[in-house]
Design a protein around this motif. Structure first.
Motif, PDB file in Angstrom:
ATOM      1  N   THR A 237     115.841  38.116  12.558  1.00  0.00           N
ATOM      2  CA  THR A 237     116.967  38.837  11.972  1.00  0.00           C
ATOM      3  C   THR A 237     116.835  40.294  12.373  1.00  0.00           C
ATOM      4  O   THR A 237     115.739  40.774  12.662  1.00  0.00           O
ATOM      5  CB  THR A 237     117.015  38.733  10.427  1.00  0.00           C
ATOM      6  OG1 THR A 237     115.841  39.319   9.876  1.00  0.00           O
ATOM      7  CG2 THR A 237     117.158  37.298   9.952  1.00  0.00           C
ATOM      8  N   GLU A 238     117.976  40.999  12.344  1.00  0.00           N
ATOM      9  CA  GLU A 238     117.962  42.389  12.798  1.00  0.00           C
ATOM     10  C   GLU A 238     119.071  43.170  12.107  1.00  0.00           C
ATOM     11  O   GLU A 238     120.180  42.685  11.951  1.00  0.00           O
ATOM     12  CB  GLU A 238     118.171  42.386  14.313  1.00  0.00           C
ATOM     13  CG  GLU A 238     118.105  43.716  14.977  1.00  0.00           C
ATOM     14  CD  GLU A 238     118.151  43.593  16.502  1.00  0.00           C
ATOM     15  OE1 GLU A 238     117.902  44.625  17.139  1.00  0.00           O
ATOM     16  OE2 GLU A 238     118.442  42.503  17.041  1.00  0.00           O
TER      17      GLU A 238
ATOM     18  N   PRO B 184     104.836  37.697   6.594  1.00  0.00           N
ATOM     19  CA  PRO B 184     104.922  38.654   7.692  1.00  0.00           C
ATOM     20  C   PRO B 184     104.264  39.990   7.352  1.00  0.00           C
ATOM     21  O   PRO B 184     104.247  40.417   6.203  1.00  0.00           O
ATOM     22  CB  PRO B 184     106.430  38.830   7.904  1.00  0.00           C
ATOM     23  CG  PRO B 184     107.048  38.443   6.610  1.00  0.00           C
ATOM     24  CD  PRO B 184     106.154  37.398   6.015  1.00  0.00           C
TER      25      PRO B 184
ATOM     26  N   LYS C 197     110.357  46.767  19.127  1.00  0.00           N
ATOM     27  CA  LYS C 197     110.973  45.435  19.240  1.00  0.00           C
ATOM     28  C   LYS C 197     110.784  44.898  20.653  1.00  0.00           C
ATOM     29  O   LYS C 197     110.414  43.735  20.849  1.00  0.00           O
ATOM     30  CB  LYS C 197     112.460  45.506  18.888  1.00  0.00           C
ATOM     31  CG  LYS C 197     113.171  44.166  19.031  1.00  0.00           C
ATOM     32  CD  LYS C 197     114.630  44.240  18.643  1.00  0.00           C
ATOM     33  CE  LYS C 197     115.441  44.784  19.791  1.00  0.00           C
ATOM     34  NZ  LYS C 197     116.900  44.652  19.572  1.00  0.00           N
TER      35      LYS C 197
ATOM     36  N   ALA D  65     108.342  33.849  10.154  1.00  0.00           N
ATOM     37  CA  ALA D  65     108.290  35.311  10.226  1.00  0.00           C
ATOM     38  C   ALA D  65     106.847  35.760  10.417  1.00  0.00           C
ATOM     39  O   ALA D  65     105.938  35.280   9.734  1.00  0.00           O
ATOM     40  CB  ALA D  65     108.877  35.908   8.954  1.00  0.00           C
TER      41      ALA D  65
ATOM     42  N   HIS E  42     109.957  48.227  10.317  1.00  0.00           N
ATOM     43  CA  HIS E  42     110.825  49.092   9.519  1.00  0.00           C
ATOM     44  C   HIS E  42     110.972  50.434  10.221  1.00  0.00           C
ATOM     45  O   HIS E  42     109.969  51.112  10.474  1.00  0.00           O
ATOM     46  CB  HIS E  42     110.230  49.309   8.116  1.00  0.00           C
ATOM     47  CG  HIS E  42     110.210  48.065   7.286  1.00  0.00           C
ATOM     48  ND1 HIS E  42     111.121  47.841   6.288  1.00  0.00           N
ATOM     49  CD2 HIS E  42     109.396  46.975   7.317  1.00  0.00           C
ATOM     50  CE1 HIS E  42     110.871  46.674   5.736  1.00  0.00           C
ATOM     51  NE2 HIS E  42     109.838  46.126   6.345  1.00  0.00           N
TER      52      HIS E  42
ATOM     53  N   LEU F  43     113.063  41.609  11.983  1.00  0.00           N
ATOM     54  CA  LEU F  43     112.109  40.569  11.611  1.00  0.00           C
ATOM     55  C   LEU F  43     111.824  39.725  12.847  1.00  0.00           C
ATOM     56  O   LEU F  43     112.738  39.174  13.453  1.00  0.00           O
ATOM     57  CB  LEU F  43     112.663  39.697  10.477  1.00  0.00           C
ATOM     58  CG  LEU F  43     111.726  38.608   9.950  1.00  0.00           C
ATOM     59  CD1 LEU F  43     110.458  39.206   9.349  1.00  0.00           C
ATOM     60  CD2 LEU F  43     112.444  37.746   8.925  1.00  0.00           C
TER      61      LEU F  43
ATOM     62  N   GLU G 216     107.428  42.347  10.556  1.00  0.00           N
ATOM     63  CA  GLU G 216     108.667  42.985  10.107  1.00  0.00           C
ATOM     64  C   GLU G 216     108.556  44.475  10.427  1.00  0.00           C
ATOM     65  O   GLU G 216     107.686  45.161   9.903  1.00  0.00           O
ATOM     66  CB  GLU G 216     108.847  42.755   8.608  1.00  0.00           C
ATOM     67  CG  GLU G 216     110.205  43.171   8.090  1.00  0.00           C
ATOM     68  CD  GLU G 216     110.383  42.792   6.639  1.00  0.00           C
ATOM     69  OE1 GLU G 216     111.107  41.818   6.367  1.00  0.00           O
ATOM     70  OE2 GLU G 216     109.769  43.456   5.772  1.00  0.00           O
TER      71      GLU G 216
ATOM     72  N   ALA H  12     104.406  43.880   7.449  1.00  0.00           N
ATOM     73  CA  ALA H  12     105.439  44.913   7.535  1.00  0.00           C
ATOM     74  C   ALA H  12     104.831  46.178   8.136  1.00  0.00           C
ATOM     75  O   ALA H  12     103.825  46.677   7.639  1.00  0.00           O
ATOM     76  CB  ALA H  12     106.017  45.208   6.154  1.00  0.00           C
TER      77      ALA H  12
ATOM     78  N   ILE I   5     115.723  47.436  10.207  1.00  0.00           N
ATOM     79  CA  ILE I   5     114.656  46.438  10.065  1.00  0.00           C
ATOM     80  C   ILE I   5     114.856  45.329  11.094  1.00  0.00           C
ATOM     81  O   ILE I   5     115.957  44.820  11.279  1.00  0.00           O
ATOM     82  CB  ILE I   5     114.648  45.812   8.649  1.00  0.00           C
ATOM     83  CG1 ILE I   5     114.401  46.889   7.593  1.00  0.00           C
ATOM     84  CG2 ILE I   5     113.589  44.722   8.544  1.00  0.00           C
ATOM     85  CD1 ILE I   5     114.524  46.397   6.160  1.00  0.00           C
TER      86      ILE I   5
END
Length: 194
Positions: free
Chosen positions: A43-44, A18, A30, A57, A62, A50, A60, A20, A48
């Protein structure tokens, strides 16, 4: 020098992990990557997110609210590229881009080996959305793959490859009525109309 034999030595499943990205507004980014690009939240946490597709993935994010805006000419990311598994999925993503954020669209190109659409995300990160043609269809000249940058119409691409919308047909299925006098209504609807 790149050549056809060297290309054949690469593992077919070779891919990057992924990308970043540091972002100022995590929620906005998002929303863009899920609603417009079509990625899923894998995931969250508070800082962060993902994003990817089917457990793969891809991006990502940040959270960095103090991140300074990039200045043209700064070193850093030019663009990241997301390859789509089908023309149909790519056409749907391009259609969403043109519908929701047309001001972020930057251009498109037929590279002979791929069909690419370029844009920026809401924080200015460059992106390429593309479909890779089957390497068996690529043309090789003097040991190098032949590429070009030819115009690719987004509208034509969408019309050719996006799933056609179902034709909408409608009819009356039922009607709810208010009545004042039950006995009078019963007599009319049951005895008169049947």
């Amino acid at each position: 020098m790149p050549n056809e034999a060297a290309h054949d030595m690469l593992a077919p499943a070779l891919s990057l992990g992924p990308v970043a990205l540091n972002v100022q507004n995590l929620e906005r980014m998002k929303e863009f990557y899920t609603s417009v690009i079509g990625l899923e939240v894998l995931t969250e946490s508070n800082d962060i997110v993902l994003l990817g597709q089917k457990k793969t993935a891809i991006i990502e994010l940040h959270k960095r609210p103090d991140l300074p805006r990039s200045i043209p000419g700064d070193a850093g990311l030019y663009h990241h590229a997301i390859v789509f598994s089908s023309r149909s999925l790519l056409a749907q993503a391009v259609e969403r881009v043109l519908h929701y954020v047309p001001h972020l669209f930057a251009g498109s190109a037929d590279h002979l080996v791929s069909e690419a659409f370029y844009l920026s995300d809401p924080e200015g990160n460059g992106m390429e959305l593309y479909y890779d043609r089957d390497p068996a269809t690529w043309t090789w000249v003097n040991g190098e793959v032949k590429m070009a940058t030819l115009y690719l119409s987004p509208d034509v691409y969408i019309n050719l490859h996006a799933p056609k919308k179902d034709t909408v047909t409608m009819h009356i299925f039922h009607v709810h009525l208010k009545i004042g006098y039950l006995e009078q209504a019963q007599k009319f609807y049951i005895d008169t109309i049947g």
